[in-house]
Motif scaffolding. Sequence first.
Motif, PDB file in Angstrom:
ATOM      1  N   GLY A  88      26.052  23.565  73.362  1.00  0.00           N
ATOM      2  CA  GLY A  88      26.539  22.577  72.407  1.00  0.00           C
ATOM      3  C   GLY A  88      25.504  22.070  71.433  1.00  0.00           C
ATOM      4  O   GLY A  88      24.309  22.357  71.518  1.00  0.00           O
ATOM      5  N   TYR A  89      26.013  21.291  70.495  1.00  0.00           N
ATOM      6  CA  TYR A  89      25.205  20.838  69.355  1.00  0.00           C
ATOM      7  C   TYR A  89      23.975  20.054  69.777  1.00  0.00           C
ATOM      8  O   TYR A  89      22.874  20.284  69.247  1.00  0.00           O
ATOM      9  CB  TYR A  89      26.064  19.988  68.416  1.00  0.00           C
ATOM     10  N   SER A  97      19.789  21.544  79.610  1.00  0.00           N
ATOM     11  CA  SER A  97      20.575  20.480  78.987  1.00  0.00           C
ATOM     12  C   SER A  97      20.059  19.082  79.305  1.00  0.00           C
ATOM     13  O   SER A  97      20.449  18.117  78.658  1.00  0.00           O
ATOM     14  CB  SER A  97      22.039  20.581  79.422  1.00  0.00           C
TER      15      SER A  97
END
Length: 216
Positions: free
Chosen positions: A169-170, A54
């Motif tokens: 997530g996006y 991330s």
Amino acid sequence: MDRWMELIPETIRSRYDLYNFNSAVEILSQTHVNAFAEIMDTLDRFQMELSDISEKGGNESNVPKKLSALLRPLGWNETEIAGDLVVRLLEGKSRKAPSREFQLSDFISGHKIDYVKGEVAVDLEWNSKDQTFDRDLYAFRTFFECGVISCGVLITRSERLNTVFDFLGYEVKKKYGASTTWMGKLLPRIHARRHGGCPLLVVGITPETISDWKGE
């Protein structure tokens, strides 16, 4: 199970997607025993965390740094190949002495591989533009055709990591898009022989390498 898979430890088979081209595994395990053992041990010890995925950044992220931390101390060094081509023209029936000779400077130039030791090369593409694979495969081909290496290992993302990207997530999913370096962009290039026949073990990093992934 293919016979070559039996040459790879089960701990590696269970954590990575593996593809063997031009008998790379057989060459590694039988001709380069020490290098093969180091690569297998490195893959066994390699671990990521969700934060590595991330975080911002591409190929300079923690993922290649973690691989370097395992390989560099063992003497696997970034290596560039360079060379001039000497051209000789032989005329007549005897053709013992050249009638003309000249040199093409920098005939081979600018090809680098992340980790080279002896006759084995290893490269990692984590999250670059997919065109980077063309550069990498041409580098493996050049090193191989010049007799510098006899086989290589190319590590990239398995398609199975998409499950992790979806979970994170996006923004993360967008960062690791279809036009970046992952297995689906690499295998067609190898099938098209862009590596020039250099024996390659292709390794896909899967969710099983993520220490804090619980399969959410």
